[in-house]
Design a protein around this motif. Sequence first.
Motif, PDB file in Angstrom:
ATOM      1  N   LEU A  35      55.911   6.189  62.790  1.00  0.00           N
ATOM      2  CA  LEU A  35      55.988   7.526  63.368  1.00  0.00           C
ATOM      3  C   LEU A  35      56.561   7.443  64.772  1.00  0.00           C
ATOM      4  O   LEU A  35      56.329   6.465  65.495  1.00  0.00           O
ATOM      5  N   HIS A  36      57.267   8.498  65.184  1.00  0.00           N
ATOM      6  CA  HIS A  36      57.905   8.524  66.494  1.00  0.00           C
ATOM      7  C   HIS A  36      57.571   9.836  67.196  1.00  0.00           C
ATOM      8  O   HIS A  36      57.700  10.912  66.598  1.00  0.00           O
ATOM      9  N   GLN A  37      57.143   9.725  68.439  1.00  0.00           N
ATOM     10  CA  GLN A  37      56.871  10.916  69.239  1.00  0.00           C
ATOM     11  C   GLN A  37      58.136  11.274  70.016  1.00  0.00           C
ATOM     12  O   GLN A  37      58.593  10.520  70.869  1.00  0.00           O
ATOM     13  N   ILE A  38      58.707  12.424  69.700  1.00  0.00           N
ATOM     14  CA  ILE A  38      59.961  12.860  70.303  1.00  0.00           C
ATOM     15  C   ILE A  38      59.639  13.810  71.452  1.00  0.00           C
ATOM     16  O   ILE A  38      58.957  14.817  71.259  1.00  0.00           O
ATOM     17  N   PHE A  41      65.050  20.046  70.561  1.00  0.00           N
ATOM     18  CA  PHE A  41      64.172  21.131  70.126  1.00  0.00           C
ATOM     19  C   PHE A  41      64.842  21.957  69.023  1.00  0.00           C
ATOM     20  O   PHE A  41      65.935  22.500  69.221  1.00  0.00           O
ATOM     21  N   ILE A  42      64.207  22.045  67.879  1.00  0.00           N
ATOM     22  CA  ILE A  42      64.703  22.769  66.702  1.00  0.00           C
ATOM     23  C   ILE A  42      66.162  22.390  66.424  1.00  0.00           C
ATOM     24  O   ILE A  42      67.059  23.223  66.341  1.00  0.00           O
ATOM     25  N   ASN A  43      66.367  21.101  66.298  1.00  0.00           N
ATOM     26  CA  ASN A  43      67.698  20.572  66.041  1.00  0.00           C
ATOM     27  C   ASN A  43      67.682  19.843  64.703  1.00  0.00           C
ATOM     28  O   ASN A  43      67.077  18.778  64.568  1.00  0.00           O
ATOM     29  N   GLU A  44      68.324  20.428  63.705  1.00  0.00           N
ATOM     30  CA  GLU A  44      68.357  19.828  62.378  1.00  0.00           C
ATOM     31  C   GLU A  44      69.037  18.472  62.400  1.00  0.00           C
ATOM     32  O   GLU A  44      68.712  17.589  61.590  1.00  0.00           O
ATOM     33  N   PHE A  45      69.957  18.266  63.343  1.00  0.00           N
ATOM     34  CA  PHE A  45      70.716  17.020  63.409  1.00  0.00           C
ATOM     35  C   PHE A  45      70.282  16.170  64.607  1.00  0.00           C
ATOM     36  O   PHE A  45      71.085  15.493  65.228  1.00  0.00           O
ATOM     37  N   MET A  46      68.996  16.217  64.919  1.00  0.00           N
ATOM     38  CA  MET A  46      68.457  15.510  66.072  1.00  0.00           C
ATOM     39  C   MET A  46      68.751  14.015  66.019  1.00  0.00           C
ATOM     40  O   MET A  46      69.009  13.378  67.047  1.00  0.00           O
ATOM     41  N   ALA A  47      68.729  13.427  64.841  1.00  0.00           N
ATOM     42  CA  ALA A  47      68.920  11.979  64.728  1.00  0.00           C
ATOM     43  C   ALA A  47      70.269  11.536  65.270  1.00  0.00           C
ATOM     44  O   ALA A  47      70.428  10.376  65.684  1.00  0.00           O
TER      45      ALA A  47
END
Length: 799
Positions: free
Chosen positions: A524-527, A591-597
């Motif tokens: 798990l990763h805390q963003i 924040f609310i980014n579908e392509f955050m990765a």
Amino acid sequence: MKSFVLGGLFFLSLLPGFAQSNSFTISGYLTDETNGEVLIGSTVRVEQINSGTVSNVYGFYSITLEEGVYDLHFSFVGYREIQKKVKLDKDLRLDISLMLSDTELETVVIQSDRMDENVSSVEMSTAKMDIKTIEKMPAFVGEVDVLKSIQLLPGVSSVGEGTSGFNVRGGTVGQNLVLLDEAPVYQSSHLFGFFSVFNPDAVKDVKLYKGGIPTRFGGRLSSVLDIRMKEGNNQDYDVAGGIGTVFSRLSLEGPIKKGKSSFILAGRRSYADVLARPFTDALDNGAGMYFYDLTAKTNFELNEKNKLFVSGYLGRDVFNFDESQGFNWGNKTATIRWNHLYGSKLFSNFSAFYSDYNYGFSFGTNESDKFDWQAAISTWNFKPEFTWFANPSHELTFGGELIAYRFRPADATIINNGELSNISLDHRKAVEGALYVSSEQKFGDKVVAQYGLRFSYFNHFGEKTYTYGDTLPGIERPLIGVTENGSWNSVAQYNNLEPRISVKYSLNESSSLKASYNRMSQYLHQISNTTASLPIDIWQPSDNNILPQTGNQGALGFFKNFFGNRFETSAEVYYKWNQNQMDYIDGAELFINEFMASQLLSGKGRAYGLELYAKKNQGRFTGWISYTLGKTELKVDGINYGDNESTREGNWYPTRYDQRHNLKLAGFYELNKRVTLSANFSYLSGTPTTFPTDRIIVQDKVIPYIDGSDRNNYRIPNFHRLDIALTIDNVWRGKKQRKGTDNLVVSVYNLYGRKNPFSIYFSQGTSTRPQMGEPLATSAHQMSLIGTLIPSVTYNFKF
């Protein structure tokens, strides 16, 4: 299940070192006679062999000896020792209840299970705090706090006042596994970090593992904070509580069936908003800031071989600007545990627990223009564990864990001029599993080793799989394609082997050398979009683009006690090297980014340091001093690459949690039997931050920017603070002797009014228009959340 376990143990008993001829087992529970609470880590010593065992976290002990007559000594710090002579010619069940010492024991701080536990135990890089000591420590507005107390230990810190969580040996807040009766707690703070979610009236045991982490724990890189709740008084009813400046507490505990089952119920609620409402109209439109929590536990002794425990927690923070705008966050946990004895040598615990952390905020003053965002992470766990007490020199622990996750990164809607837009992100699911085995074994009189292996597995399920192309490090990766999946299609699978070992070598009765190594995996990763952990940080599972974090830590320590264990000292050095550590490209939008990765970067991390610790255990003056010299760095391609423009290969740079010097002092002085004066002092090096290196002027406006790829290129000023408290016991007595106790705590937080920096920002003067050729003036400003001393009074009672 039972036949499988017993069959496996029969096979092990055939191995050398496991079998014993003409041997029998003494086992049972050690409890407090006054309330029936089990005594974790109490000592059972056999005089004839000058050795013994300690009780586990459920108060159970087991020791196997050759047939004969033995003198047994049962003891726990602050309790009368009980001696028993037994003739051992068959297996014997012996439950022992210990009484508090007639003469009040002199104050013991960070109370060990035994007075020489730091030297005699194989554990290192651990600390156990006594709740009675925590209650006497100075605290913010006089309120006892578990998390603030552990930050006075070596290797533990935070990035500043008003930040959630804590950092251990240079790790991030999200790399700590915080457990409440085995259930994970994802947000451990109330009111943006000023208080913890753990009610001290319901806490029995607090133990922090910084290194040498046992195989039964996994899923985080830096530390494990294991908090155990009270079972409740099974002999009599007790009411306890406290009335403070910010919130009040109340707890009730007592027997359901005397001597067999009990309960405890504890609640808290802050009331600054309630008290202030009559004196201001600023709260008339629904504004307010408060929190509440409720903790409960019950247990049942079904028979001699079976015990059942049920516990839970519910808490929430609310920070409203008005009736339609504000933040909120909260935890829910539930735990069911079943202890079962297979004979006298095999102890088992089956746990099932649930944890939910949900959080969000809303903005907009009317229904036509509004924004609402909610997120959550939910966890379901099942964990069977077995402990086999083979003989006085060998103890075997084995078990497994199965975890199901559900992630809600964003349930978000926007209403603009009455038009509703749903910008929510897909929910995600994942499964994590583990199998582990650990053995603690004595080799002669001087060497004890604890060694084991954990195998972990992770599978992420998602409705979409995102594929990104390559680019120069530090630049957002281009999206190549999105694959539509079924709800339970696997996006990515990972597994890791995690060996653990700790070794103790006794130099003599008062000193020992210890060494440990552990490998951990975190899926798990805390963003976080900020430099400090906040309650609205997002939890993200590993997938095909975000690899699991892995970490290794080695430590070496020297432990020495003086004057009959009245003084404890230790020195430890540690080195940590981690892989797949996360950072972000410049200007990342998380924040609310579908392509955050596509905006995440991955690299290596390292942390190393020296921890010194000295503690005085007994006498009118007690306390400790701890000092940590440490360094924490990251190496991520695309960040701090200097002149390597063609490859953007990164150089090492300090993390936001890097603190070179960490000095903590805690002292307690008993003025008399009723009055104790206590003080805490903290000094920490300033943490790194990123400041602009240059500026551009456009139409008399200064635009700051960073020339190059440097990150965390400056440090904010050092942090230091002194807190004091005066605790007066038995304030209210009356003419007749009454059951119960009470105390009054008068404290001053930040005694000399230090304005410790939380952040530093820059601004441009705008009072007059500059003349031609005159340089534009800019200035730096320091923001402090607390810039003055804060006195407080708290009244605590129990009857």
